[in-house]
Design a protein around this motif. Structure first.
Motif, PDB file in Angstrom:
ATOM      1  N   ILE A 143      51.924  31.941  30.049  1.00 21.77           N
ATOM      2  CA  ILE A 143      51.410  33.000  29.174  1.00 21.77           C
ATOM      3  C   ILE A 143      50.490  33.932  29.946  1.00 21.77           C
ATOM      4  O   ILE A 143      50.604  35.166  29.860  1.00 21.77           O
ATOM      5  CB  ILE A 143      50.673  32.378  27.974  1.00 21.77           C
ATOM      6  CG1 ILE A 143      51.672  31.688  27.045  1.00 21.77           C
ATOM      7  CG2 ILE A 143      49.883  33.441  27.208  1.00 21.77           C
ATOM      8  CD1 ILE A 143      51.019  30.773  26.024  1.00 21.77           C
ATOM      9  N   MET A 144      49.581  33.360  30.714  1.00 18.30           N
ATOM     10  CA  MET A 144      48.633  34.191  31.455  1.00 18.30           C
ATOM     11  C   MET A 144      49.315  34.922  32.606  1.00 18.30           C
ATOM     12  O   MET A 144      49.020  36.096  32.868  1.00 18.30           O
ATOM     13  CB  MET A 144      47.473  33.333  31.963  1.00 18.30           C
ATOM     14  CG  MET A 144      46.696  32.597  30.855  1.00 18.30           C
ATOM     15  SD  MET A 144      46.122  33.658  29.504  1.00 18.30           S
ATOM     16  CE  MET A 144      44.889  34.659  30.358  1.00 18.30           C
ATOM     17  N   ALA A 145      50.242  34.257  33.289  1.00 17.60           N
ATOM     18  CA  ALA A 145      50.930  34.885  34.418  1.00 17.60           C
ATOM     19  C   ALA A 145      51.812  36.037  33.961  1.00 17.60           C
ATOM     20  O   ALA A 145      52.035  37.003  34.715  1.00 17.60           O
ATOM     21  CB  ALA A 145      51.769  33.854  35.167  1.00 17.60           C
ATOM     22  N   ALA A 146      52.280  35.969  32.715  1.00 22.42           N
ATOM     23  CA  ALA A 146      53.142  37.034  32.194  1.00 22.42           C
ATOM     24  C   ALA A 146      52.347  38.263  31.771  1.00 22.42           C
ATOM     25  O   ALA A 146      52.938  39.274  31.372  1.00 22.42           O
ATOM     26  CB  ALA A 146      53.949  36.506  31.009  1.00 22.42           C
ATOM     27  N   GLY A 147      51.034  38.193  31.854  1.00 26.40           N
ATOM     28  CA  GLY A 147      50.201  39.351  31.553  1.00 26.40           C
ATOM     29  C   GLY A 147      49.743  39.464  30.119  1.00 26.40           C
ATOM     30  O   GLY A 147      49.147  40.471  29.727  1.00 26.40           O
ATOM     31  N   HIS A 148      49.966  38.432  29.321  1.00 23.27           N
ATOM     32  CA  HIS A 148      49.511  38.475  27.937  1.00 23.27           C
ATOM     33  C   HIS A 148      47.992  38.285  27.879  1.00 23.27           C
ATOM     34  O   HIS A 148      47.416  37.553  28.681  1.00 23.27           O
ATOM     35  CB  HIS A 148      50.190  37.374  27.125  1.00 23.27           C
ATOM     36  CG  HIS A 148      51.670  37.563  26.987  1.00 23.27           C
ATOM     37  ND1 HIS A 148      52.227  38.530  26.181  1.00 23.27           N
ATOM     38  CD2 HIS A 148      52.722  36.911  27.560  1.00 23.27           C
ATOM     39  CE1 HIS A 148      53.546  38.471  26.256  1.00 23.27           C
ATOM     40  NE2 HIS A 148      53.870  37.491  27.087  1.00 23.27           N
ATOM     41  N   THR A 149      47.381  38.934  26.902  1.00 25.02           N
ATOM     42  CA  THR A 149      45.944  38.770  26.684  1.00 25.02           C
ATOM     43  C   THR A 149      45.721  38.378  25.234  1.00 25.02           C
ATOM     44  O   THR A 149      45.406  39.211  24.385  1.00 25.02           O
ATOM     45  CB  THR A 149      45.182  40.062  27.010  1.00 25.02           C
ATOM     46  OG1 THR A 149      45.526  40.513  28.319  1.00 25.02           O
ATOM     47  CG2 THR A 149      43.673  39.826  26.947  1.00 25.02           C
ATOM     48  N   PRO A 150      45.882  37.107  24.925  1.00 25.39           N
ATOM     49  CA  PRO A 150      45.673  36.666  23.541  1.00 25.39           C
ATOM     50  C   PRO A 150      44.204  36.771  23.149  1.00 25.39           C
ATOM     51  O   PRO A 150      43.313  36.698  23.998  1.00 25.39           O
ATOM     52  CB  PRO A 150      46.151  35.212  23.551  1.00 25.39           C
ATOM     53  CG  PRO A 150      46.027  34.777  24.974  1.00 25.39           C
ATOM     54  CD  PRO A 150      46.263  35.988  25.816  1.00 25.39           C
ATOM     55  N   SER A 151      43.949  36.946  21.868  1.00 27.43           N
ATOM     56  CA  SER A 151      42.575  36.950  21.383  1.00 27.43           C
ATOM     57  C   SER A 151      42.051  35.530  21.254  1.00 27.43           C
ATOM     58  O   SER A 151      40.840  35.313  21.151  1.00 27.43           O
ATOM     59  CB  SER A 151      42.486  37.657  20.030  1.00 27.43           C
ATOM     60  OG  SER A 151      43.372  37.074  19.094  1.00 27.43           O
ATOM     61  N   LEU A 152      42.952  34.568  21.294  1.00 29.32           N
ATOM     62  CA  LEU A 152      42.586  33.158  21.201  1.00 29.32           C
ATOM     63  C   LEU A 152      43.717  32.343  21.812  1.00 29.32           C
ATOM     64  O   LEU A 152      44.888  32.636  21.596  1.00 29.32           O
ATOM     65  CB  LEU A 152      42.385  32.785  19.731  1.00 29.32           C
ATOM     66  CG  LEU A 152      42.149  31.338  19.301  1.00 29.32           C
ATOM     67  CD1 LEU A 152      41.268  31.328  18.041  1.00 29.32           C
ATOM     68  CD2 LEU A 152      43.453  30.610  19.005  1.00 29.32           C
TER      69      LEU A 152
END
Length: 460
Positions: free
Chosen positions: A244-253
């Motif tokens: 998730i992080m490597a794909a560039g997503h920035t979740p709020s949680l």
């Protein structure tokens, strides 16, 4: 401190302050003696002072310097490291009555507040202006901004919005000798001189007493949507976090619960989560494209081995999915009656190793230890469950705590991500900093407090 010295301190405090500001009844002062940490000793204060003004705080510190009396600053005492614990003969300086929101400026997106303002109250106040104050510790309905600044606290939204330190623009601080220091700025940018503001964040009251703070605000985000993904192992969930992080997503949680926590929540709430779940990952987005981003994250979870992925369609479903995470601590407290909440932060790609390592520690010590984590920033909270009335079990709980600390450092992490050092982790801080770092930090402390009266015995 002798009885005569305590009598002198109390008499001088009563001369300098309004009568209602000085508490000396032992039954009352005992309630101010400690925060919520386990295994941290606490003494009996000579007095508890509840100032309402900056001038009151200055009077207390001037008097303490004159009489060489230790001062322990306090917020709401929701901390988990013993940083707010009293020592014998000290003056406890509770900032709870300094609780005004002094200014909300929508143009410059700042709030000016006193230290006793409760985090949730500030959030409600700025929401009326279409703004938000993102740092949201789990105790946000009780904890104060001054306490948040003292411990450098975080919360569930840190993965996207960062921790308290990133929102403190300026401070008014009463130093040990009573002088008032103003640091930082009200502007969006500013790099003049050393960053003394950041130095006070996380200092746990050892460098000065924060009496006013200038805080950065953000526009209020849209309501978030949540996804829950179940995994058969912590390793698979950890792989999903990495993807998730490597794909560039920035979740709020981005929160992770281990199998022990899931089963404890099931027992308490009857939510019906599958008992075979070894890790539950919760992801949320507060963007206009939240549904699309959840779909993309759900696919990454499936590729990582998720056994089930459940995205929410609306806010009500999102709240239901988050209910399990919110129920974790009371569920673990129900296991044996006493919990000791740890706080270690490791690189994101080592989080699964930490969870698996904690499981081995729990097995070796014959204890229940549940792990919840702010997975997006690698900050885990292993929660040790034990019977405090059983000396052997309590001893094993303390051993397990130290073993978790050692594991966190071994994995390239730090001993605390948001709870602070206090009394509980002093020895571990020395190990993390090393001798040179430790000596430099002690030297900085002596510059601000040469007599050593501010929260002695804490941090360093």
């Amino acid at each position: 401190m002798s009885t005569a010295q305590s009598t002198t301190v109390v008499a001088r405090l009563r001369e300098a302050l309004p009568a209602e500001a000085v508490l000396t009844d032992p039954d009352v002062t005992a309630s101010y003696a400690h925060d919520m940490a386990s295994f941290c000793s606490a003494g009996s204060p000579a007095a508890v002072v509840l100032p309402r003004t900056v001038e009151d705080v200055q009077r207390v510190l001037r008097l303490a310097t004159e009489l060489r009396v230790p001062v322990v600053p306090q917020g709401a005492r929701t901390g988990l490291s013993g940083a707010a614990n009293a020592i014998d003969g000290c003056v406890v300086l509770s900032l709870l009555r300094m609780d005004r929101v002094l200014e909300i400026d929508p143009v410059n997106r700042i709030a000016v507040v006193e230290p006793g303002v409760v985090n949730a109250d500030l959030s409600k106040a700025v929401a009326e202006h279409g703004l938000s104050y993102p740092p949201d510790p789990s105790s946000w309905e009780q904890c104060t901004i001054g306490g948040n600044i003292g411990t450098g606290s975080g919360g569930l939204c840190c993965v996207k919005y960062g921790v308290t330190a990133e929102y403190v623009l300026g401070l008014d601080v009463v130093l040990a000798d009573g002088r008032l220091l103003s640091t930082g700025r009200r502007t969006a940018k500013g790099v003049a001189g050393y960053d003394l503001t950041r130095l006070f964040v996380g200092a746990e009251g050892t460098l000065g007493v924060v009496v006013r703070a200038v805080l950065a605000l953000r526009p209020a985000p849209p309501r978030q949507l949540v996804l829950a993904a179940e995994f058969g192992s912590a390793r698979a969930a950890g792989e999903a976090v990495a993807r998730i992080m490597a794909a560039g997503h920035t979740p709020s949680l981005l929160e992770l619960m281990d199998g022990t926590s899931v089963r404890a929540v099931n027992r308490l709430t009857r939510m019906g989560l599958p008992e075979s779940t070894q890790a539950l990952l919760l992801a949320a987005f507060d963007t206009p494209q939240a549904s699309e981003e959840l779909a993309a994250v759900g696919e990454l979870c499936r590729e990582s081995g998720a056994t089930e992925v459940v995205p929410a369609d609306d806010q009500a479903e999102s709240e239901l999915l988050l209910a399990a995470r919110r129920a974790t601590l009371p569920a673990l407290e129900a296991v044996t009656g006493t919990t000791m909440i740890d706080d270690v932060c490791v690189p994101r790609d080592r989080l699964a190793e930490l969870i698996d390592g904690v499981a081995l520690i729990a097995e070796r010590q014959a204890l229940t230890i549940g792990v919840v984590a702010h997975a997006g920033d690698g900050n885990a909270h292993p929660t040790v469950c034990f019977d405090a009335s059983d000396p052997d079990e309590a001893a094993r709980a303390r051993v397990s705590f130290d073993e978790i600390m050692a594991l966190g450092l071994e994995l390239g992490g730090t001993i605390t991500g948001e709870h602070g050092v206090g009394v509980l982790k002093k020895d571990w801080l020395a190990r993390e900093l090393g001798p040179v770092g430790l000596e430099l930090q002690r030297s900085v402390r002596r510059v601000f407090d040469p007599l050593g009266i501010l929260n002695p015995g804490k941090v360093l």
